[in-house]
Design an enzyme around this catalytic site. Structure first.
Site, mmCIF file in Angstrom:
data_model
loop_
_atom_site.group_PDB
_atom_site.id
_atom_site.type_symbol
_atom_site.label_atom_id
_atom_site.label_comp_id
_atom_site.label_asym_id
_atom_site.label_seq_id
_atom_site.Cartn_x
_atom_site.Cartn_y
_atom_site.Cartn_z
ATOM 1 N N HIS A 39 7.631 -3.973 0.901
ATOM 2 C CA HIS A 39 7.629 -2.984 1.989
ATOM 3 C C HIS A 39 6.470 -3.287 2.939
ATOM 4 C CE1 HIS A 39 4.660 -1.415 -0.822
ATOM 5 N NE2 HIS A 39 4.103 -0.776 0.216
ATOM 6 N N ASP A 41 3.543 -0.906 5.012
ATOM 7 C CA ASP A 41 3.038 0.460 5.093
ATOM 8 C C ASP A 41 3.287 0.975 6.510
ATOM 9 O OD1 ASP A 41 2.261 0.106 2.502
ATOM 10 O OD2 ASP A 41 0.156 -0.262 2.970
ATOM 11 N N HIS A 96 4.446 -6.576 1.644
ATOM 12 C CA HIS A 96 3.778 -6.744 0.352
ATOM 13 C C HIS A 96 4.509 -5.989 -0.752
ATOM 14 C CE1 HIS A 96 2.063 -3.143 2.223
ATOM 15 N NE2 HIS A 96 1.860 -2.696 1.000
ATOM 16 N N ARG A 106 -1.151 -1.825 -14.904
ATOM 17 C CA ARG A 106 -1.841 -1.971 -13.622
ATOM 18 C C ARG A 106 -2.059 -0.590 -13.022
ATOM 19 N NH1 ARG A 106 -2.752 -4.759 -9.101
ATOM 20 N NH2 ARG A 106 -2.218 -3.835 -7.119
#
Ligand SMILES: O=C(O)CCC(=O)C(=O)O
Ligand SMILES: [Fe+2]
Length: 110
Positions: A39, A41, A96, A106
């Site tokens: 996507h 941002d 990203h 994570r």
């Protein structure tokens, strides 16, 4: 363009923003986990802290995914789509994603 001008365009009063906490459980079989899909941002900038693993990837030159190195104490700044448009592409947004790790969970804060 001054930051104050940008904030004026968005009618920000000085305290606008959002805090996102991401937790990606480890997954032995990466074919069964998606993580955070690719996507861009949408807002001005995203400031990201990756705490445990470096599974943030950026898309470069239209075909290759690169891992963003995990550097202790360093924040990653992602340019958002709004800043891309307002700066006429001078500050380009970047595609990203975040993929899960096979052995460690994570955690990221954006
Ligand atoms: O968890 C990550 O590293 C990515 C987070 C992200 O891309 C976002 O919050 O927009
Ligand atoms: Fe993102």
């Amino acid at each position: 363009m001054e930051v104050s001008s940008l904030l004026g365009l968005f009618h920000c009063t000085g305290s606008e923003g959002a805090l996102q906490l991401h937790s990606y459980p480890y997954c032995m079989d990466l074919n069964r986990a998606t993580g955070l899909t690719p996507h861009v941002d949408s807002l001005l900038v995203t400031v990201l802290h990756q705490s445990t693993t470096n599974e943030l990837q950026i898309h470069r030159n239209g075909f290759v995914w690169l891992l963003v190195p995990l550097v202790f104490g360093v924040l990653v700044v992602n340019i958002g789509g709004s800043l891309h448009i307002l700066s006429n592409g001078r500050f380009p947004t970047i595609y990203h994603c975040a993929v899960p790790n096979q052995i460690r969970r994570r955690i990221s804060v954006a």
